[in-house]
Scaffold this motif. Structure first.
Motif, short mmCIF file in Angstrom:
data_model
loop_
_atom_site.label_atom_id
_atom_site.label_comp_id
_atom_site.label_asym_id
_atom_site.label_seq_id
_atom_site.Cartn_x
_atom_site.Cartn_y
_atom_site.Cartn_z
N LEU A 1 3.04 2.11 -24.83
CA LEU A 1 2.06 1.28 -25.51
C LEU A 1 1.94 1.60 -27.00
CD1 LEU A 1 1.24 0.59 -22.57
CD2 LEU A 1 -1.11 0.54 -23.34
N LYS A 2 2.85 2.40 -27.51
CA LYS A 2 2.78 2.77 -28.92
C LYS A 2 2.74 1.53 -29.80
CE LYS A 2 5.04 5.64 -32.40
NZ LYS A 2 6.21 6.52 -32.69
N GLY A 3 1.75 1.49 -30.66
CA GLY A 3 1.55 0.32 -31.51
C GLY A 3 0.56 -0.67 -30.93
N ASN A 4 0.20 -0.51 -29.66
CA ASN A 4 -0.75 -1.42 -29.01
C ASN A 4 -1.91 -0.67 -28.36
OD1 ASN A 4 0.68 -4.27 -28.99
ND2 ASN A 4 2.25 -2.75 -28.53
N LEU A 5 -2.07 0.61 -28.69
CA LEU A 5 -3.10 1.43 -28.05
C LEU A 5 -4.51 0.90 -28.35
CD1 LEU A 5 -1.60 4.97 -28.77
CD2 LEU A 5 -1.41 3.62 -26.68
N LEU A 6 -4.77 0.63 -29.63
CA LEU A 6 -6.09 0.15 -30.02
C LEU A 6 -6.37 -1.21 -29.42
CD1 LEU A 6 -8.65 0.61 -31.66
CD2 LEU A 6 -7.49 -0.40 -33.64
N ARG A 7 -5.36 -2.06 -29.37
CA ARG A 7 -5.52 -3.40 -28.80
C ARG A 7 -5.89 -3.31 -27.32
NH1 ARG A 7 -0.54 -7.27 -29.64
NH2 ARG A 7 -1.19 -6.85 -31.77
N PHE A 8 -5.19 -2.43 -26.60
CA PHE A 8 -5.48 -2.28 -25.17
C PHE A 8 -6.91 -1.80 -24.94
CE2 PHE A 8 -5.80 0.96 -21.82
CZ PHE A 8 -5.76 0.12 -20.72
N VAL A 9 -7.32 -0.76 -25.67
CA VAL A 9 -8.68 -0.23 -25.50
C VAL A 9 -9.71 -1.29 -25.84
CG1 VAL A 9 -10.33 1.49 -26.32
CG2 VAL A 9 -7.96 2.15 -25.90
N ALA A 10 -9.47 -2.07 -26.90
CA ALA A 10 -10.42 -3.13 -27.29
C ALA A 10 -10.54 -4.18 -26.19
CB ALA A 10 -9.97 -3.77 -28.60
N ILE A 11 -9.41 -4.58 -25.60
CA ILE A 11 -9.46 -5.58 -24.53
C ILE A 11 -10.25 -5.05 -23.34
CG2 ILE A 11 -8.05 -6.82 -22.84
CD1 ILE A 11 -5.88 -7.01 -24.99
N MET A 12 -10.01 -3.79 -22.96
CA MET A 12 -10.72 -3.23 -21.81
C MET A 12 -12.21 -3.10 -22.09
SD MET A 12 -8.44 -2.95 -19.49
CE MET A 12 -9.17 -1.91 -18.24
N PHE A 13 -12.57 -2.78 -23.34
CA PHE A 13 -13.99 -2.72 -23.70
C PHE A 13 -14.63 -4.10 -23.62
CE2 PHE A 13 -13.68 1.58 -25.58
CZ PHE A 13 -14.90 2.08 -25.16
N ILE A 14 -13.92 -5.12 -24.04
CA ILE A 14 -14.46 -6.48 -23.97
C ILE A 14 -14.70 -6.87 -22.52
CG2 ILE A 14 -13.88 -8.91 -24.34
CD1 ILE A 14 -12.40 -8.01 -26.89
N VAL A 15 -13.75 -6.57 -21.64
CA VAL A 15 -13.91 -6.87 -20.21
C VAL A 15 -15.13 -6.13 -19.66
CG1 VAL A 15 -12.87 -6.57 -17.93
CG2 VAL A 15 -11.48 -7.39 -19.84
N LEU A 16 -15.22 -4.82 -19.96
CA LEU A 16 -16.33 -4.02 -19.46
C LEU A 16 -17.67 -4.54 -19.98
CD1 LEU A 16 -17.36 -1.49 -17.96
CD2 LEU A 16 -16.96 -0.20 -20.06
N ALA A 17 -17.73 -4.89 -21.27
CA ALA A 17 -18.99 -5.34 -21.86
C ALA A 17 -19.43 -6.67 -21.28
CB ALA A 17 -18.83 -5.45 -23.38
N ILE A 18 -18.49 -7.62 -21.12
CA ILE A 18 -18.85 -8.93 -20.57
C ILE A 18 -19.41 -8.79 -19.17
CG2 ILE A 18 -17.89 -11.11 -19.76
CD1 ILE A 18 -15.95 -11.03 -22.09
N VAL A 19 -18.74 -8.01 -18.33
CA VAL A 19 -19.19 -7.86 -16.94
C VAL A 19 -20.52 -7.12 -16.90
CG1 VAL A 19 -18.64 -6.89 -14.69
CG2 VAL A 19 -16.84 -7.94 -16.06
N ALA A 20 -20.69 -6.08 -17.71
CA ALA A 20 -21.93 -5.31 -17.71
C ALA A 20 -23.12 -6.16 -18.14
CB ALA A 20 -21.79 -4.09 -18.61
N ILE A 21 -22.93 -6.97 -19.19
CA ILE A 21 -24.02 -7.83 -19.65
C ILE A 21 -24.42 -8.83 -18.58
CG2 ILE A 21 -24.61 -9.64 -21.32
CD1 ILE A 21 -22.88 -8.12 -23.36
N LEU A 22 -23.44 -9.46 -17.96
CA LEU A 22 -23.74 -10.42 -16.89
C LEU A 22 -24.41 -9.74 -15.70
CD1 LEU A 22 -20.44 -12.52 -16.92
CD2 LEU A 22 -22.68 -13.22 -17.80
#
Length: 284
Positions: free
Chosen positions: A195-216
């Protein structure tokens, strides 16, 4: 998101039964241990888990591993007919088929569950230890008794920190578990390098998924509590537990499916195709 939208029903069918078993087991665990808090052994209790016992991480881990395995199987085009099996490929258990349900026990599920449980135990005990340090620190610099105004700012700060730190650990745990199920071997260093070069992107996507589900999830639980429980009523422990876990169940399904599909999408782009994880078990 596009994959989950197109395959929403098959993914739900693959995931609902393990998530239902998680909800059922955690509800029973909460009722057994905390219906009478004075009888709950102190050594089983911990603030970093839901319900507040470290056993909850161990109870939920196998079912979370099943959801990840089933979603990644489907993404890798592995045969999956919605049947209940103990080990795929064993002819003697095919008569247990129940449409719309899937349950699997095997080495890959057991090992993935160990990874999930270890991660959850680490995070949960870290949160519990952090709470003890916070209380000890406040007691050292403040006079007793502690007021809510003394505790609230520090509790909010630690809560925000735990959200981001726990989300970071959870994101990488999901990816490493998915990589193990995808490739058939545990290779976190190789997964990290892929995932070199895409580490930050992956973490950001997983945070978005977690945040959306948690808020709902917590928004619905709060709204349901305000609507269903009168302001002057004192609901029983059983009512609170049933409402909490019953309302959380669909969002647990959503969170695990979205997380597994995200991990599968990332792994499909940067890791070799699954081999060992999709090969049926040989009949004894």
């Amino acid at each position: 998101m596009g994959y989950c939208r197109v395959n929403a029903w098959p993914l739900f069918v693959a995931a609902w039964f393990p998530c239902f078993l998680t909800t059922l087991c955690l509800t029973v665990l909460a009722l057994v241990l905390f219906a009478d808090p004075e009888q709950a052994p102190t050594w089983l209790q911990s603030r970093g888990f839901d319900p507040r016992t470290w056993l909850s991480a161990i109870v939920a881990a196998p079912f979370s591993a099943m959801v990840f395995a089933f979603v990644l199987d489907r993404m890798a085009n592995a045969p999956e007919h919605g049947r209940v099996v103990v080990r795929r490929g064993i002819e003697s258990v095919k008569h247990l088929a129940i449409p719309g349900m899937r349950f699997e026990l095997g080495q890959r599920i057991f090992l993935a569950a160990l990874l999930f449980a270890a991660s959850q135990l680490l995070c949960g005990f870290a949160v519990a230890g952090e709470h003890r340090l916070l209380v000890a620190g406040l007691l050292a610099i403040r006079d007793l008794p502690l007021s809510p105004e003394d505790v609230a700012p520090w509790a909010a700060a630690t809560g925000v920190f735990n959200l981001f730190a726990g989300g970071f650990v959870l994101a990488w745990t999901y990816l490493f578990v998915g990589d193990f199920l995808w490739t058939g071997s545990f290779d976190p260093i190789g997964c990290w390098r892929a995932l070199k070069g895409n580490l930050l992107r992956f973490v950001a996507i997983m945070f978005i998924v977690l945040a959306i589900v948690a808020i709902l999830k917590y928004g619905l639980i709060l709204a349901a509590g305000l609507i269903l429980i009168p302001a002057d009523a004192e609901p029983s422990f059983l009512t609170l537990m049933l409402m909490h876990f019953a309302l959380a169940w669909p969002f647990n399904v959503l969170h695990l499916v979205l997380s597994a599909a995200t991990a599968g999408t990332i792994l499909g782009a940067f890791r070799p195709p699954a081999i060992a994880s999709t090969r049926p078990a040989a009949a004894p």
